[in-house]
Enzyme design. Structure first.
Site, mmCIF file in Angstrom:
data_model
loop_
_atom_site.group_PDB
_atom_site.id
_atom_site.type_symbol
_atom_site.label_atom_id
_atom_site.label_comp_id
_atom_site.label_asym_id
_atom_site.label_seq_id
_atom_site.Cartn_x
_atom_site.Cartn_y
_atom_site.Cartn_z
ATOM 1 N N ASP A 98 0.821 -1.212 0.000
ATOM 2 C CA ASP A 98 0.000 0.000 0.000
ATOM 3 C C ASP A 98 0.858 1.267 0.000
ATOM 4 O OD1 ASP A 98 -2.277 -1.548 0.095
ATOM 5 O OD2 ASP A 98 -2.609 -1.273 2.243
ATOM 6 N N HIS A 121 1.093 -9.269 -0.072
ATOM 7 C CA HIS A 121 0.477 -7.952 0.087
ATOM 8 C C HIS A 121 1.184 -7.136 1.174
ATOM 9 C CE1 HIS A 121 -2.501 -4.942 -0.624
ATOM 10 N NE2 HIS A 121 -2.829 -4.903 0.639
ATOM 11 N N LYS A 122 1.507 -7.776 2.247
ATOM 12 C CA LYS A 122 2.311 -7.180 3.319
ATOM 13 C C LYS A 122 3.136 -8.303 3.949
ATOM 14 C CE LYS A 122 -1.302 -3.838 4.625
ATOM 15 N NZ LYS A 122 -2.131 -3.290 5.748
ATOM 16 N N TYR A 148 1.074 -10.458 6.063
ATOM 17 C CA TYR A 148 0.099 -11.294 5.359
ATOM 18 C C TYR A 148 0.867 -12.314 4.526
ATOM 19 C CZ TYR A 148 -3.303 -7.746 6.771
ATOM 20 O OH TYR A 148 -4.097 -6.887 7.510
ATOM 21 N N ASP A 169 -5.946 -5.823 -4.433
ATOM 22 C CA ASP A 169 -5.592 -4.450 -4.073
ATOM 23 C C ASP A 169 -4.131 -4.138 -4.426
ATOM 24 O OD1 ASP A 169 -7.468 -5.864 -2.431
ATOM 25 O OD2 ASP A 169 -7.528 -4.215 -1.000
ATOM 26 N N ARG A 184 -14.696 -3.378 -4.413
ATOM 27 C CA ARG A 184 -13.523 -2.486 -4.504
ATOM 28 C C ARG A 184 -12.254 -3.244 -4.887
ATOM 29 N NH1 ARG A 184 -13.980 1.002 -0.190
ATOM 30 N NH2 ARG A 184 -12.433 0.151 1.218
ATOM 31 N N GLY A 221 -12.320 -3.261 -8.337
ATOM 32 C CA GLY A 221 -12.074 -1.890 -8.794
ATOM 33 C C GLY A 221 -10.590 -1.562 -8.827
ATOM 34 N N TRP A 222 -9.885 -1.926 -7.755
ATOM 35 C CA TRP A 222 -8.431 -1.713 -7.722
ATOM 36 C C TRP A 222 -7.768 -2.402 -8.916
ATOM 37 C CZ3 TRP A 222 -7.569 2.131 -4.875
ATOM 38 C CH2 TRP A 222 -7.912 2.254 -3.527
#
Length: 423
Positions: free
Chosen positions: A134, A178-179, A182, A189, A263, A266-267
């Site tokens: 992110d 992702h992180k 995670y 995302d 979403r 959407g990302w």
């Protein structure tokens, strides 16, 4: 729900009174009345009225500036933070600035980086060791500003963010976690958070074999998310994938999460149309991404609400009690369709579909206050997978997360869609 005009009577009287007082005052130097521009300049952002004759993109950006005079506090924060929502809204602001050439929009973008990057190039509140995809999103702001300002601190910060890609933990087949916390997980995302920055940085700073390797890696992330999260029956993509299949939300056989979140899709759509801005014309990955985008668009049309032309929070369960038409995903789809069609990636019919969705947003999800402030309603505030408290990705989880107005994950895409559609 029909479009409503909220009335903030007290605030309106205050603004009217201030304007009256200022008009009554004469400039002592030349004894002339102040212009309307002078008046607006003297009224703080929170008190400023927003003209209703501007394009929706500018009206929403002015509303965001009014809500968050400091861009470092976007997303309803009490303290400044380096985060993805800032980068999302500020890249929309960049587009508005390029269209209007109004200095205050450039200043809003610059002030964020000025506040968050120290003289030594350190990014405040950013922690590389968390390996959080992110955090790369606001790097887009620096990629925009550095060529203009040539400030060394911005370049140092950019190199720090780029170094995260080299050290990012990966799945066994090369997909970014992702992180760091995670483990073994790819989320839709993450494609938007990392890949446009990765591709843009490569275009600006890399050449030859180094650039080719990076572009290949960018496309590889899309290949993997298609391989691991695509539901072949519906054409939709699940929110996440756990390679280890250890998460409680992970399917025992496939490792995917159980639902299609608006979403997240959407990302992913925005990631595809934005990465194509930077991927070389002769790169073989372009054809694959355009193919993925077309499959994606076709799948979304099958689950669109036919009356409103919007999409539900959980995409394929519109009829289920508790589900609702969600603003952030719908705005992202409008942007993706409009840009994809304008660029020639999608058939022209998708531009018309984007216009229908955009009108649905105006009719059902936008309200305007008496002072002109624009609100985007029915935004899912946040949703994720795992963590503490644990998010199980069930239908009940997604529809019961907080719903709020003016989430930047919706206002940013709304501005972008407005610009693509020239509304």
């Amino acid at each position: 729900m029909k479009r409503r005009e909220f009335s903030l009577i007290a605030s309106s009287f205050i603004v009217m009174a201030m304007v009256s007082v200022i008009f009554a005052c004469k400039d002592k130097k030349d004894n002339k009345e102040k212009s309307s521009e002078d008046i607006v300049a003297e009224i703080s952002p929170k008190e400023m009225a927003i003209p209703k004759d501007l394009k929706w993109s500018e009206r929403m950006l002015l509303s965001e500036i009014k809500r968050f005079p400091e861009a470092s506090k976007l997303d309803f924060r009490e303290e400044p933070k380096w985060s993805y929502t800032n980068g999302l809204v500020l890249m929309a602001a960049k587009r508005v600035y390029e269209q209007t050439q109004k200095q205050k929009y450039y200043d809003y973008i610059y002030d964020y980086s000025d506040a968050m990057i120290t003289d030594q190039g350190k990014i405040k509140t950013y922690e590389l060791e968390k390996q959080n995809l992110d955090m790369l999103k606001s790097g887009d702001v620096l990629l925009y500003l550095y060529p203009k300002t040539k400030e060394e601190r911005f370049l140092i910060a950019l190199k720090t963010l780029r170094s995260q890609i080299d050290s990012q933990p990966r799945t066994s087949d090369g997909g970014f976690w992702h992180k760091k916390r995670y483990t073994n997980q790819m989320w839709l995302d993450g494609l938007y958070m990392a890949e446009p920055f990765y591709a843009h940085y490569t275009q600006m700073f890399s050449e030859g074999e180094e650039a080719q390797k990076a572009y290949d890696d960018v496309v590889h992330q899309f290949d993997l998310i298609q391989e691991h999260t695509l539901d072949k029956e519906t054409g939709l993509l699940y929110h996440g994938w756990d390679e280890s299949k250890e998460q409680k939300w992970a399917n025992n056989e496939t490792g995917t999460s159980p639902n299609f979140w608006s979403r997240a899709m959407g990302w992913y759509g925005m990631a595809m149309v934005d990465v194509l801005d930077y991927l070389p014309q002769d790169h073989p990955g372009r054809e694959k991404l355009i193919k993925y985008l077309n499959q994606y668009a076709e799948a979304l049309m099958k689950v669109q609400d036919k009356e409103s032309k919007l999409w539900y929070q959980v995409l394929d369960k519109g009829e289920k009690e508790g589900n609702y038409l969600e603003a952030t995903g719908s705005s992202m789809f409008a942007y993706t369709f409009a840009k994809g069609a304008k660029k020639g990636y999608l058939p022209k019919k998708y531009f018309e579909e984007a216009e229908k969705t955009y009108q649905g947003i105006l009719d059902d999800l936008i309200t305007v206050e008496e002072d002109g402030t624009v609100n985007l309603n029915q935004c899912c505030a946040v949703a994720g997978l795992g963590g503490d408290p644990y998010r199980d990705a069930s239908f009940e989880y997604y529809v019961n997360e907080e719903i709020r107005s003016n989430d930047p994950k919706g206002t940013g895409p709304f501005i972008l869609a407005s610009l693509e559609l020239n509304k």
